[in-house]
Design a protein around this motif. Structure first.
Motif, PDB file in Angstrom:
ATOM      1  N   LEU A 280     -26.071  47.912  67.782  1.00 33.80           N
ATOM      2  CA  LEU A 280     -25.408  49.205  67.732  1.00 33.80           C
ATOM      3  C   LEU A 280     -25.201  49.826  69.103  1.00 33.80           C
ATOM      4  N   SER A 281     -25.788  49.256  70.147  1.00 33.86           N
ATOM      5  CA  SER A 281     -25.638  49.828  71.478  1.00 33.86           C
ATOM      6  C   SER A 281     -25.962  48.773  72.523  1.00 33.86           C
ATOM      7  N   GLY A 282     -25.626  49.098  73.776  1.00 35.64           N
ATOM      8  CA  GLY A 282     -25.918  48.198  74.886  1.00 35.64           C
ATOM      9  C   GLY A 282     -24.889  47.086  75.017  1.00 35.64           C
ATOM     10  N   PRO A 283     -25.032  46.257  76.052  1.00 33.94           N
ATOM     11  CA  PRO A 283     -24.090  45.151  76.261  1.00 33.94           C
ATOM     12  C   PRO A 283     -24.089  44.184  75.092  1.00 33.94           C
ATOM     13  N   GLY A 284     -22.914  43.713  74.730  1.00 33.91           N
ATOM     14  CA  GLY A 284     -22.788  42.733  73.659  1.00 33.91           C
ATOM     15  C   GLY A 284     -21.993  41.537  74.152  1.00 33.91           C
ATOM     16  N   PRO A 285     -22.653  40.521  74.683  1.00 32.17           N
ATOM     17  CA  PRO A 285     -21.922  39.409  75.303  1.00 32.17           C
ATOM     18  C   PRO A 285     -21.130  38.564  74.325  1.00 32.17           C
ATOM     19  N   ASP A 286     -21.466  38.603  73.035  1.00 29.74           N
ATOM     20  CA  ASP A 286     -20.793  37.734  72.070  1.00 29.74           C
ATOM     21  C   ASP A 286     -20.570  38.462  70.746  1.00 29.74           C
ATOM     22  N   PRO A 287     -19.633  39.415  70.702  1.00 29.48           N
ATOM     23  CA  PRO A 287     -19.384  40.149  69.448  1.00 29.48           C
ATOM     24  C   PRO A 287     -18.976  39.241  68.301  1.00 29.48           C
ATOM     25  N   ALA A 288     -18.158  38.228  68.605  1.00 30.86           N
ATOM     26  CA  ALA A 288     -17.719  37.321  67.540  1.00 30.86           C
ATOM     27  C   ALA A 288     -18.897  36.538  66.978  1.00 30.86           C
ATOM     28  N   GLY A 289     -19.786  36.062  67.854  1.00 29.36           N
ATOM     29  CA  GLY A 289     -20.961  35.342  67.397  1.00 29.36           C
ATOM     30  C   GLY A 289     -21.883  36.223  66.581  1.00 29.36           C
ATOM     31  N   ASP A 290     -22.038  37.490  67.002  1.00 24.88           N
ATOM     32  CA  ASP A 290     -22.864  38.432  66.244  1.00 24.88           C
ATOM     33  C   ASP A 290     -22.289  38.661  64.848  1.00 24.88           C
TER      34      ASP A 290
ATOM     35  N   GLY B  38     -20.924  36.375  63.085  1.00 19.66           N
ATOM     36  CA  GLY B  38     -21.082  35.169  62.277  1.00 19.66           C
ATOM     37  C   GLY B  38     -20.095  34.066  62.565  1.00 19.66           C
ATOM     38  N   HIS B  39     -19.228  34.256  63.571  1.00 16.88           N
ATOM     39  CA  HIS B  39     -18.262  33.213  63.916  1.00 16.88           C
ATOM     40  C   HIS B  39     -18.928  32.176  64.823  1.00 16.88           C
ATOM     41  N   THR B  40     -18.927  30.933  64.398  1.00 17.74           N
ATOM     42  CA  THR B  40     -19.489  29.856  65.215  1.00 17.74           C
ATOM     43  C   THR B  40     -18.369  29.159  65.977  1.00 17.74           C
ATOM     44  N   ASP B  41     -18.686  28.703  67.184  1.00 12.33           N
ATOM     45  CA  ASP B  41     -17.704  28.031  68.046  1.00 12.33           C
ATOM     46  C   ASP B  41     -16.456  28.894  68.234  1.00 12.33           C
ATOM     47  N   ALA B  42     -16.668  30.181  68.431  1.00 20.73           N
ATOM     48  CA  ALA B  42     -15.543  31.103  68.607  1.00 20.73           C
ATOM     49  C   ALA B  42     -14.909  30.911  69.982  1.00 20.73           C
TER      50      ALA B  42
ATOM     51  N   GLU C 184     -12.678  36.182  65.086  1.00 22.91           N
ATOM     52  CA  GLU C 184     -13.247  35.182  65.973  1.00 22.91           C
ATOM     53  C   GLU C 184     -12.856  35.414  67.433  1.00 22.91           C
ATOM     54  N   PHE C 185     -11.837  36.254  67.667  1.00 23.71           N
ATOM     55  CA  PHE C 185     -11.401  36.577  69.030  1.00 23.71           C
ATOM     56  C   PHE C 185     -12.124  37.803  69.582  1.00 23.71           C
TER      57      PHE C 185
END
Length: 306
Positions: free
Chosen positions: A6-16, A18-22, A143-144
């Motif tokens: 809910l806060s702070g840096p999010g390096p992989d929003p797509a991975g969070d 549930g997208h794999t190999d995004a 996924e993007f």
């Protein structure tokens, strides 16, 4: 649901989500210093996405005939007339770009007046409050790394509207459903760039991997500062800001408020975990007090009998 989501840096929003190999996260960098206010982006957006017209009446105060982003305005070109100090420098064109000659306009030549133009759009936040509050799953992370509304699932509850710190998402009066920019999700899936970026004649709207855009934007700011435009600054690019960085960020030539942007946006659901903890503590305290109000008289009566 955790604080990290809910806060702070999010390096992989797509991975969070549930997208794999995004693929790498993509987005927009809008360089307002080269925007000419042609509205090609608005037209391309409406044409590709089949968005209905949103009113053709001018405000009488500006060439801006759309006013703001909304359910039927996914791209909005702001026109800002502004007095400028005599020493204000003209923003140079990016390296390798043809620089158009300016009209011989005495007020502009004297540095007393200037236009600020900017094509605004949904920011596709790293931490998107609209996603957090949607009860039907109509809003989802692609996924993007972008945020999209599924109009056939939206029930028109409107929770997403006040949740957005930028005031982007809106409901159509005709049926109450929410709409906003999808960053042309259908085009991305086919390997194409969004319609607005494709149509922009000055490359004010640039599309690509977000990390590359941030590096490009930093170099452009350095170029403007070296050319005598000290007010040039980036907005929405910092992963440490209140929304974890935007997927659509801007180069501005003045304060964000001048463009109608909040100076320090914060995802409105950031404090939800703390709020639930406080609410839980308050509920336990209330339940304990309620139980004590029944137990204490019984204990006193029992003690009196002894």
């Amino acid at each position: 649901m955790t604080d990290s989501l809910l806060s702070g840096p999010g390096p992989d929003p797509a991975g969070d989500a549930g997208h794999t190999d995004a693929p790498p996260r993509v987005g927009f960098f809008t360089d307002t210093s080269v925007c000419i206010g042609c509205k090609a982006c608005e037209v391309a957006c409406k044409e590709w996405n089949a968005i209905p017209e949103d009113g053709l009446s001018l405000t009488g105060m500006s060439y801006d005939n759309t006013g703001s982003l909304g359910a039927s305005t996914w791209r909005h070109v702001a026109f800002i007339e502004q007095s400028a100090p005599p020493a204000a420098a003209q923003a140079p064109a990016p390296e390798g770009r043809t620089e158009l000659p300016l009209a011989a306009d005495p007020p502009a030549a004297g540095g007393e007046f200037r236009w600020l133009m900017s094509s605004d759009v949904c920011k596709h936040c790293t931490h998107a409050a609209c996603l957090d509050v949607c009860p039907t799953g109509s809003l989802f992370r692609t996924e993007f790394g972008t945020v999209v509304v599924q109009e056939d699932i939206c029930n028109g509850c409107g929770y997403c509207v006040p949740a957005c710190p930028y005031g982007v998402i809106d409901q159509r009066p005709s049926d109450g459903r929410a709409f906003k920019c999808t960053l042309c999700y259908d085009r991305l899936g086919a390997g194409l760039e969004p319609a607005c970026a494709k149509a922009c004649p000055t490359e004010s709207i640039q599309f690509g991997p977000l990390d590359e855009l941030r590096a490009r934007a930093a170099l452009r700011v350095e170029q403007l500062h070296a050319a005598g435009v000290p007010d040039a600054r980036l907005y929405g690019h910092d992963p440490e800001d209140g929304v974890g960085g935007d997927g659509a960020f801007f180069l501005l030539l003045d304060e964000p408020e001048v463009y109608g942007l909040p100076p320090d946006p914060v995802v409105t659901t950031r404090d939800l975990p703390a709020m639930w903890k406080h609410a839980g503590a308050a509920a336990l305290s209330l339940a304990g007090g309620f139980a004590l109000s029944f137990a204490l008289p019984a204990l006193l009566r029992r003690k009196g009998r002894r």
